[in-house]
Design a protein around this motif. Sequence first.
Motif, mmCIF file in Angstrom:
data_model
loop_
_atom_site.group_PDB
_atom_site.id
_atom_site.type_symbol
_atom_site.label_atom_id
_atom_site.label_comp_id
_atom_site.label_asym_id
_atom_site.label_seq_id
_atom_site.Cartn_x
_atom_site.Cartn_y
_atom_site.Cartn_z
ATOM 1 N N LEU A 108 -50.663 14.565 8.682
ATOM 2 C CA LEU A 108 -51.265 14.444 7.354
ATOM 3 C C LEU A 108 -50.481 15.231 6.319
ATOM 4 O O LEU A 108 -49.873 16.257 6.631
ATOM 5 N N ARG A 109 -50.564 14.747 5.099
ATOM 6 C CA ARG A 109 -50.134 15.524 3.932
ATOM 7 C C ARG A 109 -51.319 15.492 2.988
ATOM 8 O O ARG A 109 -51.750 14.427 2.536
ATOM 9 N N LEU A 110 -51.885 16.670 2.720
ATOM 10 C CA LEU A 110 -53.093 16.761 1.904
ATOM 11 C C LEU A 110 -52.811 17.530 0.621
ATOM 12 O O LEU A 110 -52.175 18.586 0.646
ATOM 13 N N VAL A 111 -53.297 16.987 -0.473
ATOM 14 C CA VAL A 111 -53.225 17.666 -1.767
ATOM 15 C C VAL A 111 -54.639 17.761 -2.311
ATOM 16 O O VAL A 111 -55.533 17.027 -1.892
ATOM 17 N N TRP A 153 -65.918 12.899 2.033
ATOM 18 C CA TRP A 153 -65.102 11.955 1.290
ATOM 19 C C TRP A 153 -64.261 11.161 2.280
ATOM 20 O O TRP A 153 -63.470 11.732 3.035
ATOM 21 N N THR A 154 -64.433 9.839 2.266
ATOM 22 C CA THR A 154 -63.685 8.960 3.157
ATOM 23 C C THR A 154 -62.549 8.320 2.366
ATOM 24 O O THR A 154 -62.796 7.687 1.337
ATOM 25 N N PRO A 155 -61.314 8.482 2.837
ATOM 26 C CA PRO A 155 -60.205 7.857 2.102
ATOM 27 C C PRO A 155 -60.139 6.365 2.363
ATOM 28 O O PRO A 155 -60.470 5.897 3.449
ATOM 29 N N ARG A 156 -59.723 5.628 1.361
ATOM 30 C CA ARG A 156 -59.371 4.226 1.532
ATOM 31 C C ARG A 156 -57.851 4.207 1.671
ATOM 32 O O ARG A 156 -57.136 4.640 0.763
ATOM 33 N N TRP A 157 -57.386 3.738 2.817
ATOM 34 C CA TRP A 157 -55.952 3.788 3.129
ATOM 35 C C TRP A 157 -55.258 2.496 2.744
ATOM 36 O O TRP A 157 -55.828 1.419 2.836
ATOM 37 N N THR A 158 -54.011 2.626 2.330
ATOM 38 C CA THR A 158 -53.196 1.471 1.990
ATOM 39 C C THR A 158 -51.787 1.671 2.544
ATOM 40 O O THR A 158 -51.348 2.810 2.748
ATOM 41 N N ILE A 159 -51.097 0.556 2.767
ATOM 42 C CA ILE A 159 -49.697 0.646 3.186
ATOM 43 C C ILE A 159 -48.765 0.645 1.975
ATOM 44 O O ILE A 159 -47.567 0.831 2.115
ATOM 45 N N GLU A 160 -49.347 0.434 0.793
ATOM 46 C CA GLU A 160 -48.559 0.403 -0.444
ATOM 47 C C GLU A 160 -48.307 1.817 -0.943
ATOM 48 O O GLU A 160 -49.243 2.575 -1.207
ATOM 49 N N GLN A 161 -47.054 2.183 -1.099
ATOM 50 C CA GLN A 161 -46.714 3.516 -1.585
ATOM 51 C C GLN A 161 -47.122 3.657 -3.049
ATOM 52 O O GLN A 161 -46.777 2.817 -3.876
ATOM 53 N N PRO A 162 -47.884 4.710 -3.377
ATOM 54 C CA PRO A 162 -48.341 4.878 -4.764
ATOM 55 C C PRO A 162 -47.222 5.364 -5.683
ATOM 56 O O PRO A 162 -46.198 5.876 -5.218
ATOM 57 N N ALA A 163 -47.444 5.202 -6.975
ATOM 58 C CA ALA A 163 -46.462 5.682 -7.950
ATOM 59 C C ALA A 163 -46.381 7.204 -7.946
ATOM 60 O O ALA A 163 -45.316 7.775 -8.139
ATOM 61 N N ASP A 164 -47.520 7.871 -7.723
ATOM 62 C CA ASP A 164 -47.559 9.331 -7.693
ATOM 63 C C ASP A 164 -46.947 9.816 -6.381
ATOM 64 O O ASP A 164 -47.469 9.538 -5.307
ATOM 65 N N PRO A 165 -45.824 10.540 -6.428
ATOM 66 C CA PRO A 165 -45.182 10.997 -5.196
ATOM 67 C C PRO A 165 -45.956 12.102 -4.479
ATOM 68 O O PRO A 165 -45.724 12.365 -3.311
ATOM 69 N N ILE A 166 -46.875 12.764 -5.179
ATOM 70 C CA ILE A 166 -47.666 13.844 -4.574
ATOM 71 C C ILE A 166 -49.090 13.328 -4.380
ATOM 72 O O ILE A 166 -49.928 13.426 -5.264
ATOM 73 N N THR A 167 -49.347 12.741 -3.227
ATOM 74 C CA THR A 167 -50.665 12.226 -2.918
ATOM 75 C C THR A 167 -50.957 12.449 -1.441
ATOM 76 O O THR A 167 -50.064 12.776 -0.670
ATOM 77 N N CYS A 168 -52.203 12.266 -1.033
ATOM 78 C CA CYS A 168 -52.567 12.419 0.378
ATOM 79 C C CYS A 168 -52.000 11.250 1.172
ATOM 80 O O CYS A 168 -52.042 10.109 0.722
ATOM 81 N N SER A 169 -51.475 11.549 2.360
ATOM 82 C CA SER A 169 -50.915 10.495 3.195
ATOM 83 C C SER A 169 -51.112 10.826 4.661
ATOM 84 O O SER A 169 -51.375 11.969 5.045
ATOM 85 N N PHE A 170 -50.958 9.798 5.481
ATOM 86 C CA PHE A 170 -51.065 9.909 6.929
ATOM 87 C C PHE A 170 -49.750 9.428 7.532
ATOM 88 O O PHE A 170 -49.189 8.422 7.104
#
Length: 199
Positions: free
Chosen positions: A47-50, A4-21
């Motif tokens: 990384l923060r992985l959920v 699974w390849t993530p599509r990364w964005t600089i926009e912070q999502p509404a969900d506070p618990i999400t995968c991030s770099f």
Amino acid sequence: MKSWTPRWTIEQPADPITCSFGGVPRGLPEARWPVCRECGIAMTPLLRLVRGPGPERIPVDEVLFVFKCEAESICDFWDSDSGANACVLVRKAELVGGARTPEDVTRGETRLLPQLWASSWFVSEDGISADQADAIDDPERFWGLPDSIACVHGFDSAKLTKAGGLPYWTGNGPDNDPPRPRRLLFQIDNWITVDGSRA
């Protein structure tokens, strides 16, 4: 095998618990932020992985924080026993509000990477058989594989930062650390593609 390849964005999502770099590891209690055993400086959040379509092996009620030392002293972050890298598994119920950071971050001794969020995941199947997968992870058999198997995606950087699947090895190939059996959870390439651009 699927990856699974993530599509990364600089926009912070509404969900506070999400995968991030990168960035500050939101929700991590400051007392759980690891310190490098080699240099004594707080490590850089990587990384923060959920649990989700990519990192499906993360327990549903926990968050995995991954760190490595980015100190100027060049600690051995690639060595699993050096103490210059760490994984911290935290129950979601133990996450705290806001962003709390150690003094090393405030003083600028701990490097913070740009913050990116996984907005979606692209699934791919590499078509590698179980025997070929074993050979890709074998320090001796790996070198006898054709490039079409050893480097199934041709080192396409857009597919090398991924969850699951088989690892892409550096010029040194696989080794015996960590010991087998083992499975790839997540791999990061030298750069990350964000909205079609390298970061």
